[in-house]
Design an enzyme around this catalytic site. Sequence first.
Site, PDB file in Angstrom:
ATOM      1  N   ASP A   1       0.853  -1.198   0.000  1.00 35.39           N
ATOM      2  CA  ASP A   1       0.000   0.000   0.000  1.00 35.39           C
ATOM      3  C   ASP A   1       0.880   1.237   0.000  1.00 35.39           C
ATOM      4  O   ASP A   1       1.579   1.514   0.972  1.00 35.39           O
ATOM      5  CB  ASP A   1      -0.891  -0.002   1.247  1.00 35.39           C
ATOM      6  CG  ASP A   1      -2.002  -1.020   1.114  1.00 35.39           C
ATOM      7  OD1 ASP A   1      -2.775  -0.923   0.145  1.00 35.39           O
ATOM      8  OD2 ASP A   1      -2.082  -1.919   1.969  1.00 35.39           O
TER       9      ASP A   1
ATOM     10  N   ASP B   1     -10.577  -5.034  -0.813  1.00 36.84           N
ATOM     11  CA  ASP B   1      -9.461  -4.551   0.011  1.00 36.84           C
ATOM     12  C   ASP B   1     -10.010  -3.721   1.165  1.00 36.84           C
ATOM     13  O   ASP B   1     -10.599  -2.666   0.948  1.00 36.84           O
ATOM     14  CB  ASP B   1      -8.528  -3.708  -0.876  1.00 36.84           C
ATOM     15  CG  ASP B   1      -7.283  -3.234  -0.151  1.00 36.84           C
ATOM     16  OD1 ASP B   1      -7.098  -3.581   1.031  1.00 36.84           O
ATOM     17  OD2 ASP B   1      -6.491  -2.504  -0.783  1.00 36.84           O
TER      18      ASP B   1
HETATM   19  C1  DX5 Z   1      -6.210   0.485   3.084  1.00 34.53           C
HETATM   20  C2  DX5 Z   1      -5.289  -0.410   2.305  1.00 34.53           C
HETATM   21  C3  DX5 Z   1      -5.489  -1.835   2.625  1.00 34.53           C
HETATM   22  C4  DX5 Z   1      -5.265  -2.155   4.067  1.00 34.53           C
HETATM   23  C5  DX5 Z   1      -5.906  -3.466   4.382  1.00 34.53           C
HETATM   24  O1  DX5 Z   1      -5.909   1.782   2.812  1.00 34.53           O
HETATM   25  O2  DX5 Z   1      -5.474  -0.238   0.916  1.00 34.53           O
HETATM   26  O3  DX5 Z   1      -4.722  -2.675   1.769  1.00 34.53           O
HETATM   27  O4  DX5 Z   1      -3.938  -2.179   4.445  1.00 34.53           O
HETATM   28  O5  DX5 Z   1      -5.753  -3.688   5.738  1.00 34.53           O
HETATM   29  P1  DX5 Z   1      -6.910  -4.406   6.572  1.00 34.53           P
HETATM   30  O6  DX5 Z   1      -7.101  -5.765   5.986  1.00 34.53           O
HETATM   31  O7  DX5 Z   1      -6.347  -4.430   7.966  1.00 34.53           O
HETATM   32  O8  DX5 Z   1      -8.142  -3.570   6.455  1.00 34.53           O
HETATM   33 ZN    ZN Z   2      -4.492  -1.807  -0.473  1.00 30.96          ZN
END
Ligand code: DX5
Ligand code: ZN
Length: 215
Positions: free
Chosen positions: A39, A179
Site C-alpha cells: 500500500d 481490500d
Molecule cells: C487500506 C489499504 C489496505 C489495508 C488493508 O488503505 O489499501 O490494503 O492495508 O488492511 P486491513 O485488511 O487491515 O483492512
Molecule cells: Zn491496499
Amino acid sequence: MLKSPAVEWLPSILAADPLDLRNAVEKVVRSGIKQIHLDIMDGHFVPNISFGPQFAENVHGTYPSLFLDVHLMLTRPDDFIDPFLEAGAGRIVLHAELSKRIVTRSLKQLRNAACLTGLAINPATNVDVLFPYLENWAIDRVLIMSVHPGFSGQEFITSVLPKVKMLKMRYPDITLCMDGGINSETATQGFAYGARSFVVGASFFQGQLAQETYA
Ligand code: DX5
Ligand code: ZN
C-alpha cells in the site's frame, strides 16, 4: 469455498509491525502465498504516508519470487509508475477517482511496460467511472475498496458489496479483489457476490485469519 484454488489472498504489509518488516515478509513467504500487497500512500490522496519504491526494491531483491502487487494511493501515480516498475512491481493498481488525464497517462505507461494493471475504487465511488477504462484498456482487475483507504484495521463496509455483483455481471472475466476489513467472514460475503481475490492486512498479520483459510 474460501479454500478454493480460485481464491487469491494478498497479505498487506501495511498491517505488519513496522519495526519487524523482515519477519512480516518472511511470514508471507512461509505461508505459501506467492504475492504481497504493498500500500503506497502520499499523504494527499489518503491521509497517511507509507512506503516508497526503495521498500519494494528491497523486498524484491531479497525475495525475488514474491510477486509484488502495488496499490498506489497517490494523487500523481504517473510520477511513480516507472520507479515501482524498476523496483520489481508485478502489478500496479491505481485509483479511478483521479482525473481522466492522469488515469489515462498512467494506463499508457503501464501498457507500454506490459505490466499487469488494476483500477481501484473507493467506497463512495460509483462503478460507472470504471466502464470507459474497462472497455478501452487491458485492465487485469478491479480493486473494490471496502474501507476508506489510508489505514489498516478498519471495519468492512458492507454496503460496497452490490458493486462487486454489478461488476461481476457486466465483466465476468475481470478479477474482482476486495481490500479493507477482510477476514474469513467478510471474504465469505465478498465471495458470494463474485470477488475471488482478497487483501488481508490485520487479519493476516495479527492472526485472526485461520491459517487453514489460505494454506
Ligand atoms: C487500506 C489499504 C489496505 C489495508 C488493508 O488503505 O489499501 O490494503 O492495508 O488492511 P486491513 O485488511 O487491515 O483492512
Ligand atoms: Zn491496499
